[in-house]
Design a protein around this motif. Structure first.
Motif, PDB file in Angstrom:
ATOM      1  N   ALA A   1      -2.834 -15.891  -4.215  1.00 48.68           N
ATOM      2  CA  ALA A   1      -4.264 -15.542  -4.195  1.00 48.68           C
ATOM      3  C   ALA A   1      -4.681 -14.861  -5.485  1.00 48.68           C
ATOM      4  N   GLY A   2      -3.709 -14.700  -6.402  1.00 48.85           N
ATOM      5  CA  GLY A   2      -4.026 -14.218  -7.744  1.00 48.85           C
ATOM      6  C   GLY A   2      -4.141 -12.726  -7.774  1.00 48.85           C
ATOM      7  N   GLY A   3      -5.159 -12.254  -8.416  1.00 47.47           N
ATOM      8  CA  GLY A   3      -5.384 -10.826  -8.413  1.00 47.47           C
ATOM      9  C   GLY A   3      -4.735 -10.143  -9.580  1.00 47.47           C
ATOM     10  N   TYR A   4      -4.392  -8.932  -9.360  1.00 44.33           N
ATOM     11  CA  TYR A   4      -4.038  -8.057 -10.450  1.00 44.33           C
ATOM     12  C   TYR A   4      -2.830  -7.241 -10.024  1.00 44.33           C
ATOM     13  N   PRO A   5      -2.005  -6.820 -10.974  1.00 43.70           N
ATOM     14  CA  PRO A   5      -0.877  -5.966 -10.605  1.00 43.70           C
ATOM     15  C   PRO A   5      -1.389  -4.714  -9.894  1.00 43.70           C
ATOM     16  N   ARG A   6      -0.745  -4.332  -8.846  1.00 47.87           N
ATOM     17  CA  ARG A   6      -1.023  -3.104  -8.081  1.00 47.87           C
ATOM     18  C   ARG A   6      -2.275  -3.179  -7.209  1.00 47.87           C
ATOM     19  N   ALA A   7      -2.848  -4.368  -7.093  1.00 54.74           N
ATOM     20  CA  ALA A   7      -3.816  -4.580  -5.998  1.00 54.74           C
ATOM     21  C   ALA A   7      -2.966  -4.853  -4.758  1.00 54.74           C
ATOM     22  N   PRO A   8      -3.420  -4.428  -3.578  1.00 57.96           N
ATOM     23  CA  PRO A   8      -2.587  -4.629  -2.393  1.00 57.96           C
ATOM     24  C   PRO A   8      -2.652  -6.048  -1.858  1.00 57.96           C
ATOM     25  N   GLY A   9      -1.632  -6.403  -1.065  1.00 59.83           N
ATOM     26  CA  GLY A   9      -1.632  -7.671  -0.342  1.00 59.83           C
ATOM     27  C   GLY A   9      -1.495  -7.418   1.140  1.00 59.83           C
ATOM     28  N   ILE A  10      -1.621  -8.496   1.918  1.00 60.71           N
ATOM     29  CA  ILE A  10      -1.409  -8.390   3.365  1.00 60.71           C
ATOM     30  C   ILE A  10      -0.788  -9.690   3.870  1.00 60.71           C
ATOM     31  N   PHE A  11       0.256 -10.108   3.133  1.00 65.10           N
ATOM     32  CA  PHE A  11       0.893 -11.379   3.508  1.00 65.10           C
ATOM     33  C   PHE A  11       2.376 -11.226   3.802  1.00 65.10           C
TER      34      PHE A  11
ATOM     35  N   ALA B   1     -10.363  -4.943  -1.954  1.00 64.94           N
ATOM     36  CA  ALA B   1      -9.996  -6.347  -1.800  1.00 64.94           C
ATOM     37  C   ALA B   1      -8.472  -6.469  -1.738  1.00 64.94           C
ATOM     38  N   THR B   2      -8.001  -7.288  -0.809  1.00 67.73           N
ATOM     39  CA  THR B   2      -6.573  -7.348  -0.479  1.00 67.73           C
ATOM     40  C   THR B   2      -6.126  -8.804  -0.438  1.00 67.73           C
ATOM     41  N   LEU B   3      -5.051  -9.101  -1.173  1.00 64.13           N
ATOM     42  CA  LEU B   3      -4.645 -10.497  -1.393  1.00 64.13           C
ATOM     43  C   LEU B   3      -4.086 -11.153  -0.130  1.00 64.13           C
ATOM     44  N   ILE B   4      -4.510 -12.389   0.115  1.00 68.02           N
ATOM     45  CA  ILE B   4      -4.142 -13.068   1.364  1.00 68.02           C
ATOM     46  C   ILE B   4      -2.852 -13.863   1.246  1.00 68.02           C
TER      47      ILE B   4
ATOM     48  N   PRO C   1       0.828  -1.219   0.000  1.00 67.64           N
ATOM     49  CA  PRO C   1       0.000   0.000   0.000  1.00 67.64           C
ATOM     50  C   PRO C   1       0.859   1.265   0.000  1.00 67.64           C
ATOM     51  N   SER C   2       0.404   2.274  -0.723  1.00 65.54           N
ATOM     52  CA  SER C   2       1.194   3.482  -0.967  1.00 65.54           C
ATOM     53  C   SER C   2       0.725   4.646  -0.091  1.00 65.54           C
ATOM     54  N   ALA C   3       1.546   5.703  -0.083  1.00 64.29           N
ATOM     55  CA  ALA C   3       1.164   6.935   0.628  1.00 64.29           C
ATOM     56  C   ALA C   3      -0.126   7.503   0.025  1.00 64.29           C
ATOM     57  N   LEU C   4      -0.280   7.318  -1.282  1.00 60.60           N
ATOM     58  CA  LEU C   4      -1.493   7.809  -1.953  1.00 60.60           C
ATOM     59  C   LEU C   4      -2.741   7.116  -1.372  1.00 60.60           C
ATOM     60  N   GLN C   5      -2.623   5.842  -1.094  1.00 61.78           N
ATOM     61  CA  GLN C   5      -3.762   5.127  -0.494  1.00 61.78           C
ATOM     62  C   GLN C   5      -4.073   5.659   0.907  1.00 61.78           C
ATOM     63  N   ALA C   6      -3.008   5.961   1.670  1.00 58.63           N
ATOM     64  CA  ALA C   6      -3.236   6.522   3.014  1.00 58.63           C
ATOM     65  C   ALA C   6      -4.007   7.833   2.887  1.00 58.63           C
ATOM     66  N   GLU C   7      -3.637   8.627   1.901  1.00 63.02           N
ATOM     67  CA  GLU C   7      -4.303   9.909   1.682  1.00 63.02           C
ATOM     68  C   GLU C   7      -5.778   9.698   1.295  1.00 63.02           C
ATOM     69  N   TYR C   8      -6.020   8.763   0.397  1.00 63.54           N
ATOM     70  CA  TYR C   8      -7.379   8.464  -0.083  1.00 63.54           C
ATOM     71  C   TYR C   8      -8.292   8.032   1.069  1.00 63.54           C
TER      72      TYR C   8
END
Ligand SMILES: Cc1cc2nc3c(=O)[nH]c(=O)nc-3n(C[C@H](O)[C@H](O)[C@H](O)COP(=O)(O)O)c2cc1C
Length: 362
Positions: A65-75, A58-61, A36-43
């Motif tokens: 867990a697949g997903g898409y480039p630049r979607a966040p993760g939490i692993f 949605a945040t990848l586990i 996650p980026s500073a931009l997300q913190a701002e948003y």
């Protein structure tokens, strides 16, 4: 008289001051390593209010867990550190924030998996039609039972990571045709073992994840989102009301103190009129109930629905273009129109540059 949508409600251990919720919204503003980026913190900070509930995208586990480039993760550690900046920015404004935990299952692509591992699902049934890149969806491999247990563990570990990152709770993504939903719907689950066939068996994966996550981080920090009857990403179920009524009853029986249940109106985008289809589940669940899908273009109906049912109402697109949505609804101010073309781009434009109402009046 104070409208119910602006009245307090307890969600888990949090005392919310109103019932306007930020929907989970994938926006692809993390860095290429899913941090996650500073931009997300701002948003998220822009959209935080005192006692208001935000649900993250949605945040990848896990890396698989697949997903898409630049979607966040939490692993991993970097992602947890990145999220800490988001949660502390929201908490500074006395907001409450849950993260949505995600495994995409068959909607993914081997090209996004470590070692180009084949995508997985309940059964070997691909999504029909073309993916957003214009190719056929990949044929998934049906998960084996020991792998299902590993994925339950991934949800559980990522929920613990979320608490370490400062989140107030987690919402399991059981909607929109992703992995949990692929197990629930009869169109994508043709298994003949204890995870397929009957409603009880198709619900087992979702319920096991809830059990495990609730045990690990606390039932009052656990929630789940569903989309009964939604056809997005080729979902279909033979007995919609029976299926999700069973799941809701089980959750009521096993975990009456879950933070909330979050339900989406089916195919709201495809209909020209917003019709409430969620009453069967609302009648079975005694705790906080979030309704979503379609209210961004019908805010008056959201206020009416909350008045009638006491629900929390989550807004997606209107919250994208109105960082001060709660205040605008409270004051009856007009809402700014959202721009679809910047939903999934990667920078500040269309993300953190929508003005607050008072800025538009200077
Ligand atoms: C850009 C965009 C991204 C979305 N990402 C997610 C997501 O990550 N998880 C999820 O459960 N729903 C997601 N949704 C669905 C929204 O949460 C919500 O249900 C939808 O926007 C409809 O509500 P609205 O009429 O208030 O916009 C997304 C919708 C949009 C428009």
């Amino acid at each position: 008289m104070l409208k119910k949508i602006f009245s307090p409600i307890k969600v888990g251990t949090n005392s919310l001051q109103h019932r306007v919720v930020l929907c989970p919204l994938t926006r692809f503003r993390s860095d290429p390593a899913s941090v996650p980026s500073a931009l997300q913190a701002e948003y998220y900070k822009q959209r935080a209010t005192d006692g208001g509930l935000l649900i993250t995208e949605a945040t990848l586990i896990s890396p698989s867990a697949g997903g898409y480039p630049r979607a966040p993760g939490i692993f991993n550690k970097e992602q947890i550190e990145g999220w800490k900046k988001v949660t502390s920015a929201v908490h500074e404004k006395k907001g409450v924030i849950f993260t949505q935990l995600w495994h995409v299952g068959r909607v993914g692509s081997k090209f996004l998996n470590p070692n180009q591992k084949q995508v997985v699902s309940a059964s070997e049934i691909p999504v029909s039609g073309k993916n957003p890149q214009g190719n056929d969806y990949e044929v998934p491999r049906a998960l084996q039972v020991d792998e299902i247990k590993e994925i339950v563990n991934d949800y559980t570990q990522s929920a613990k990571n979320a608490i370490e990152a400062g989140f107030d709770g987690v919402e399991l993504h059981g909607a929109n045709g992703y992995l949990i939903d692929q197990f629930i719907n009869s169109s994508s689950n043709k298994r003949t073992d204890m995870y397929g066939g009957s409603i009880e068996n198709r619900a087992r994966f979702a319920l096991e994840i809830v059990d495990s996550v609730a045990k690990a981080v606390g039932v009052e920090r656990t929630a789940i989102r569903f989309s009964p009857g939604n056809s997005y990403q080729d979902m279909g179920d033979d007995t919609v009301i029976e299926t999700w009524s069973y799941i809701t009853s089980q959750l009521q029986k096993r975990h009456p103190d879950l933070a909330y249940l979050h339900f989406m109106e089916a195919d709201a985008f495809l209909k020209d009129k917003l019709v409430d289809t969620l009453e069967p589940y609302r009648a079975l669940w005694k705790g906080p109930f979030i309704t979503a899908n379609g209210y961004s273009t019908a805010p008056d109906q959201a206020i009416e629905l909350a008045e009638k049912t006491g629900d929390l109402v989550a807004f997606g697109r209107a919250f994208i273009s109105n960082p001060d949505l709660v205040e605008r609804l409270r004051q009856g101010h007009e809402l700014a129109q959202f721009d679809n073309s910047t939903f999934y781009t990667n920078d500040a434009a269309g993300y953190t540059d929508y003005p607050f109402y008072n800025e538009t009046k200077n």
